[in-house]
Design a protein around this motif. Structure first.
Motif, PDB file in Angstrom:
ATOM      1  N   UNK A 288     -12.082 -44.859   7.105  1.00 52.84           N
ATOM      2  CA  UNK A 288     -11.417 -43.307   7.138  1.00 52.84           C
ATOM      3  C   UNK A 288     -11.026 -42.982   5.336  1.00 52.84           C
ATOM      4  N   UNK A 289     -12.055 -43.892   4.602  1.00 53.99           N
ATOM      5  CA  UNK A 289     -12.200 -43.361   2.873  1.00 53.99           C
ATOM      6  C   UNK A 289     -13.582 -42.592   3.156  1.00 53.99           C
ATOM      7  N   UNK A 290     -12.820 -41.217   1.906  1.00 49.71           N
ATOM      8  CA  UNK A 290     -13.822 -40.276   2.068  1.00 49.71           C
ATOM      9  C   UNK A 290     -15.252 -40.350   1.294  1.00 49.71           C
ATOM     10  N   UNK A 297      -7.523 -38.413   8.603  1.00 51.09           N
ATOM     11  CA  UNK A 297      -6.483 -39.484   9.154  1.00 51.09           C
ATOM     12  C   UNK A 297      -7.471 -40.636  10.767  1.00 51.09           C
ATOM     13  N   UNK A 298      -8.819 -39.933  10.412  1.00 50.57           N
ATOM     14  CA  UNK A 298      -9.257 -40.652  11.696  1.00 50.57           C
ATOM     15  C   UNK A 298     -10.638 -40.933  10.711  1.00 50.57           C
ATOM     16  N   UNK A 299     -11.214 -41.764  11.417  1.00 53.11           N
ATOM     17  CA  UNK A 299     -12.854 -42.358  10.664  1.00 53.11           C
ATOM     18  C   UNK A 299     -13.451 -41.191  10.843  1.00 53.11           C
ATOM     19  N   UNK A 300     -13.797 -40.553   9.855  1.00 59.99           N
ATOM     20  CA  UNK A 300     -15.399 -39.061   9.772  1.00 59.99           C
ATOM     21  C   UNK A 300     -15.084 -37.937   9.542  1.00 59.99           C
ATOM     22  N   UNK A 303     -10.742 -35.605   4.612  1.00 59.94           N
ATOM     23  CA  UNK A 303      -9.785 -36.072   3.779  1.00 59.94           C
ATOM     24  C   UNK A 303      -8.404 -35.059   3.296  1.00 59.94           C
ATOM     25  N   UNK A 304      -7.481 -35.646   3.828  1.00 62.05           N
ATOM     26  CA  UNK A 304      -6.104 -34.317   3.158  1.00 62.05           C
ATOM     27  C   UNK A 304      -5.374 -34.788   2.398  1.00 62.05           C
ATOM     28  N   UNK A 305      -4.794 -34.584   1.605  1.00 65.76           N
ATOM     29  CA  UNK A 305      -3.935 -34.951   0.893  1.00 65.76           C
ATOM     30  C   UNK A 305      -2.356 -36.405   1.984  1.00 65.76           C
ATOM     31  N   UNK A 306      -1.624 -35.392   2.758  1.00 63.94           N
ATOM     32  CA  UNK A 306      -1.258 -36.775   3.467  1.00 63.94           C
ATOM     33  C   UNK A 306      -1.380 -37.870   3.907  1.00 63.94           C
ATOM     34  N   UNK A 307      -3.183 -37.750   4.007  1.00 58.74           N
ATOM     35  CA  UNK A 307      -3.048 -38.793   4.968  1.00 58.74           C
ATOM     36  C   UNK A 307      -3.607 -39.926   3.986  1.00 58.74           C
TER      37      UNK A 307
END
Length: 340
Positions: A288-290, A297-300, A303-307
């Motif tokens: 899940x790392x961009x 949140x999920x793989x692929x 990214x967002x700030x929350x997750x």
């Protein structure tokens, strides 16, 4: 292909960009500005980013400008909540649709107040300098007869999340006058699913009494308000680690980055952290790392700030080198929590 290592420097750059200017998709979340700022400031602190990346004086000035203040001491008894507004626009007076008049009505809320106090604590601001009396005295207006809390004084949903906010605020301020702990304790216990024959069989906690057990339920409040029987301490969390190594919030749901914190932190509090398959969880989180920094949140996904923030907290729980230890009860670095 997913990276095989935690890309700390890339994550610092990601948060640094968010600190300077949020992308346009966040415009719709302007009302949650304090929460977004909490993710950025606390994230940079956890990543042990240099202090020069954050202008602490400017941050403190901005946060304090969002506090609601009563015009007089007598207004503390008018039923309103004098905490922190979630954003600048939330400070604007609302309009009475019946006659077009502007209403002088505080819309500060409990979640934003938690984020504000947490940010101030993280940057080392002296919390004794803020108007804590107005916050704590008026916060009691939000507590309901059953012990739960509303997030705003005009009425809204009540669940465990807002009890957590109240608990964390009182704890950080070192003053428990803002809530009735015994009533809160009773509500928390009523949220436990313990009827093994007719309700949930896992002994976990729903967000409200009678609701489905959920990994988001802030079990962390137990360390400050109450303690639970040992036989209930190991049911839910370990059942939520899925085959892909990640944690799910509920049965039959996909693994989600944020639950690595929500479930992992519960296990940390109740002494079950050692039973996590850390290698499997580490592997899931890396998917899940961009490549741009941050976590999805999920793989692929993007990214967002929350997750991203809860990805950082999860890696801190996994004792990733280069990350500060986490105080799971307050959702910040352990160093910030003890005020060093």
């Amino acid at each position: 292909m997913a990276s095989e290592i935690f890309e700390r420097d890339r994550h610092v750059t990601f948060l640094q960009m968010e600190y300077q200017l949020l992308p346009s998709p966040y415009q719709s979340q302007e009302i949650n500005s304090l929460t977004l700022a909490y993710f950025v400031i606390s994230g940079l602190d956890l990543l042990a980013a240099p202090d020069r990346l954050v202008d602490k004086e400017a941050v403190a000035k901005w946060v304090l400008s969002l506090q609601a203040h009563p015009r007089s001491q007598s207004e503390l008894d008018n039923g309103q909540f004098y905490g922190f507004y979630g954003s600048r626009s939330a400070q604007f007076p609302s309009e009475d649709k019946d006659n077009g008049a502007l209403l002088s009505c505080s819309v500060s809320n409990l979640a934003s107040t938690y984020c504000a106090v947490a940010i101030l604590k993280i940057i080392g601001y002296d919390l004794s300098s803020i108007d804590s009396e107005s916050i704590l005295m008026s916060m009691r207006n939000l507590q309901q007869p059953d012990g739960s809390f509303m997030p705003i004084h005009t009425g809204a949903e009540t669940d465990l999340r807002f009890i957590y906010c109240a608990v964390a605020i009182c704890h950080m301020m070192g003053n428990w006058s803002g809530m009735d702990k015994e009533k809160a304790k009773a509500y928390i216990i009523n949220c436990q699913r313990s009827d093994f024959f007719f309700q949930s069989y896992d002994g976990g906690f729903g967000l409200t009494p009678g609701s489905e057990s959920h990994g988001l339920s802030p079990h962390l409040i137990s360390s400050s308000v109450t303690s639970f029987p040992l036989e209930f301490r190991s049911f839910v969390p370990l059942q939520r680690q899925a085959a892909d190594g990640g944690f799910q919030g509920r049965p039959n749901k996909p693994s989600d980055t944020c639950y690595a914190f929500w479930i992992g932190s519960v296990l940390k509090v109740i002494g079950g952290h050692k039973f996590i398959d850390k290698k499997a969880l580490h592997g899931f989180l890396l998917t899940c790392q961009s490549e741009y920094g941050g976590f999805s949140k999920f793989p692929g996904d993007f990214p967002d700030l929350y997750h991203s923030y809860y990805g950082f907290t999860a890696f801190s729980l996994l004792e990733e080198p280069g990350l500060k230890p986490l105080c799971v009860e307050l959702g910040m670095s352990a160093i910030a929590a003890i005020g060093i």
